[in-house]
Design a protein around this motif. Structure first.
Motif, mmCIF file in Angstrom:
data_model
loop_
_atom_site.group_PDB
_atom_site.id
_atom_site.type_symbol
_atom_site.label_atom_id
_atom_site.label_comp_id
_atom_site.label_asym_id
_atom_site.label_seq_id
_atom_site.Cartn_x
_atom_site.Cartn_y
_atom_site.Cartn_z
ATOM 1 N N TYR A 1 -11.151 6.245 2.353
ATOM 2 C CA TYR A 1 -10.353 5.691 3.522
ATOM 3 C C TYR A 1 -10.957 4.640 4.397
ATOM 4 C CZ TYR A 1 -6.949 9.041 1.977
ATOM 5 O OH TYR A 1 -5.985 9.789 1.312
ATOM 6 N N ALA A 2 -12.247 4.669 4.365
ATOM 7 C CA ALA A 2 -13.130 3.969 5.361
ATOM 8 C C ALA A 2 -13.080 2.297 5.100
ATOM 9 C CB ALA A 2 -14.558 4.252 5.164
ATOM 10 N N ILE A 3 -12.999 2.080 3.932
ATOM 11 C CA ILE A 3 -12.958 0.535 3.873
ATOM 12 C C ILE A 3 -11.558 -0.030 4.190
ATOM 13 C CG2 ILE A 3 -12.780 -1.470 2.079
ATOM 14 C CD1 ILE A 3 -15.418 -0.236 1.107
ATOM 15 N N ASP A 4 -10.651 0.742 3.721
ATOM 16 C CA ASP A 4 -9.279 0.243 4.151
ATOM 17 C C ASP A 4 -8.953 0.424 5.570
ATOM 18 O OD1 ASP A 4 -8.585 -0.197 1.435
ATOM 19 O OD2 ASP A 4 -7.248 1.767 1.170
ATOM 20 N N ALA A 5 -9.457 1.221 6.135
ATOM 21 C CA ALA A 5 -9.029 1.307 7.590
ATOM 22 C C ALA A 5 -9.904 0.368 8.302
ATOM 23 C CB ALA A 5 -9.641 2.569 8.081
ATOM 24 N N LEU A 6 -10.958 0.083 7.923
ATOM 25 C CA LEU A 6 -11.870 -1.160 8.633
ATOM 26 C C LEU A 6 -11.021 -2.524 8.174
ATOM 27 C CD1 LEU A 6 -15.497 -0.150 7.701
ATOM 28 C CD2 LEU A 6 -14.615 -0.911 10.162
ATOM 29 N N LEU B 1 -2.640 -8.038 0.597
ATOM 30 C CA LEU B 1 -2.213 -7.818 -0.593
ATOM 31 C C LEU B 1 -3.073 -6.542 -0.960
ATOM 32 C CD1 LEU B 1 -2.302 -11.472 -1.934
ATOM 33 C CD2 LEU B 1 -0.564 -10.312 -1.211
ATOM 34 N N THR B 2 -2.426 -5.608 -1.666
ATOM 35 C CA THR B 2 -3.112 -4.401 -2.178
ATOM 36 C C THR B 2 -2.606 -3.693 -3.101
ATOM 37 O OG1 THR B 2 -3.989 -2.269 -1.206
ATOM 38 C CG2 THR B 2 -1.752 -2.929 -0.492
ATOM 39 N N SER B 3 -3.314 -2.941 -3.988
ATOM 40 C CA SER B 3 -3.032 -2.186 -5.000
ATOM 41 C C SER B 3 -2.749 -0.490 -4.440
ATOM 42 C CB SER B 3 -3.814 -2.099 -6.241
ATOM 43 O OG SER B 3 -5.232 -1.607 -5.781
ATOM 44 N N ASP B 4 -2.893 -0.411 -3.278
ATOM 45 C CA ASP B 4 -2.754 0.856 -2.702
ATOM 46 C C ASP B 4 -1.668 0.963 -1.167
ATOM 47 O OD1 ASP B 4 -2.854 3.761 -2.218
ATOM 48 O OD2 ASP B 4 -5.125 3.544 -2.025
ATOM 49 N N ARG B 5 -0.605 0.757 -1.489
ATOM 50 C CA ARG B 5 0.379 0.733 -0.255
ATOM 51 C C ARG B 5 0.437 1.818 0.416
ATOM 52 N NH1 ARG B 5 5.025 -2.088 1.065
ATOM 53 N NH2 ARG B 5 5.037 -3.547 -0.389
ATOM 54 N N ASP B 6 0.323 3.003 -0.121
ATOM 55 C CA ASP B 6 0.293 4.194 0.719
ATOM 56 C C ASP B 6 -0.517 4.277 1.902
ATOM 57 O OD1 ASP B 6 1.308 7.008 1.385
ATOM 58 O OD2 ASP B 6 -0.435 7.544 0.705
ATOM 59 N N ASP B 7 -1.895 3.810 1.846
ATOM 60 C CA ASP B 7 -3.145 3.796 2.595
ATOM 61 C C ASP B 7 -2.611 2.937 3.782
ATOM 62 O OD1 ASP B 7 -4.463 5.278 1.003
ATOM 63 O OD2 ASP B 7 -6.046 4.205 0.701
ATOM 64 N N TRP B 8 -2.031 1.505 3.353
ATOM 65 C CA TRP B 8 -1.799 0.704 4.175
ATOM 66 C C TRP B 8 -0.629 0.912 4.990
ATOM 67 C CZ3 TRP B 8 -4.926 -3.255 5.571
ATOM 68 C CH2 TRP B 8 -6.076 -3.479 4.895
ATOM 69 N N ILE C 1 2.365 -7.114 7.221
ATOM 70 C CA ILE C 1 3.211 -7.248 5.904
ATOM 71 C C ILE C 1 2.354 -6.885 4.988
ATOM 72 C CG2 ILE C 1 4.351 -8.855 4.580
ATOM 73 C CD1 ILE C 1 4.583 -10.680 7.032
ATOM 74 N N ILE C 2 2.798 -6.021 4.117
ATOM 75 C CA ILE C 2 2.164 -5.518 2.570
ATOM 76 C C ILE C 2 2.632 -5.791 1.686
ATOM 77 C CG2 ILE C 2 1.230 -3.197 1.662
ATOM 78 C CD1 ILE C 2 1.430 -1.886 4.594
ATOM 79 N N ARG C 3 1.941 -6.441 0.702
ATOM 80 C CA ARG C 3 2.510 -6.843 -0.426
ATOM 81 C C ARG C 3 1.673 -6.179 -1.692
ATOM 82 N NH1 ARG C 3 6.390 -7.767 1.891
ATOM 83 N NH2 ARG C 3 7.224 -9.861 2.220
ATOM 84 N N ASP C 4 2.181 -5.544 -2.536
ATOM 85 C CA ASP C 4 1.766 -5.050 -3.791
ATOM 86 C C ASP C 4 1.124 -6.208 -4.805
ATOM 87 O OD1 ASP C 4 2.288 -2.477 -3.259
ATOM 88 O OD2 ASP C 4 4.134 -2.658 -3.784
#
Length: 120
Positions: free
Chosen positions: A80-85, A100-107, A116-119
Motif C-alpha cells: 500500500y505504500a506507493i498508493d498511499a503516497l 486513474l487506477t486499476s485498483d479502486r479498492d485501495d483508493w 475522483i477515481i476512475r478505473d
C-alpha cells in the motif's frame, strides 16, 4: 503510466484529450518507478514524461500517507505504500483531482470521496 508505456491507445487518447483541454496531467515520480521494468522503451518513457507533469514526493506527503494508511483501517507495508503516497499527492492537488487506477479498492479506502477515481 504502465498503460502508456504499453502504448495503450485509449489511455493515450485520454491523456491527450486532457492536455488539449488545458488541464495538467500529473504523474508521481513513484508511479514511473512502479511502471518501468527491464524491457521499458526508455525513449518512449522520456517522451511521455515530457508531456506530463512529474511530481516529486515531499516529506509532508510521507507523513500524510502514514495518516491515510492509519485512517484506512491500518493498511501498511509495501503493498500500500506507493498508493498511499500518490493518494497524498492527489489530495494536495487542486480540486477536482482525478486518479486513474486499476485498483479502486485501495483508493476508495485511502481517499474516500475527496478524489475522483476512475478505473482503467
Amino acid at each position: 503510466m504502465s498503460l502508456l508505456l504499453r502504448s495503450d491507445r485509449a489511455m493515450t487518447a485520454r491523456i491527450e484529450a486532457t492536455r488539449r483541454a488545458g488541464l495538467p496531467v500529473r504523474v508521481s515520480a513513484l508511479t514511473v518507478v512502479e511502471a518501468a521494468h527491464g524491457r521499458t522503451d526508455m525513449p518512449r518513457l522520456h517522451w511521455y514524461l515530457s508531456r506530463l507533469r512529474l511530481e516529486a514526493v515531499t516529506p509532508e506527503d510521507s507523513l500524510e500517507a502514514v495518516r491515510l494508511l492509519k485512517e484506512a483501517g491500518g493498511l501498511h507495508g509495501h503493498k500500500y505504500a506507493i498508493d498511499a503516497l500518490v493518494a497524498a499527492m492527489a489530495l494536495r492537488s487542486p480540486a477536482p483531482a482525478l486518479v486513474l487506477t486499476s485498483d479502486r479498492d485501495d483508493w476508495t479506502r485511502l481517499c474516500g470521496d475527496r478524489v475522483i477515481i476512475r478505473d482503467v
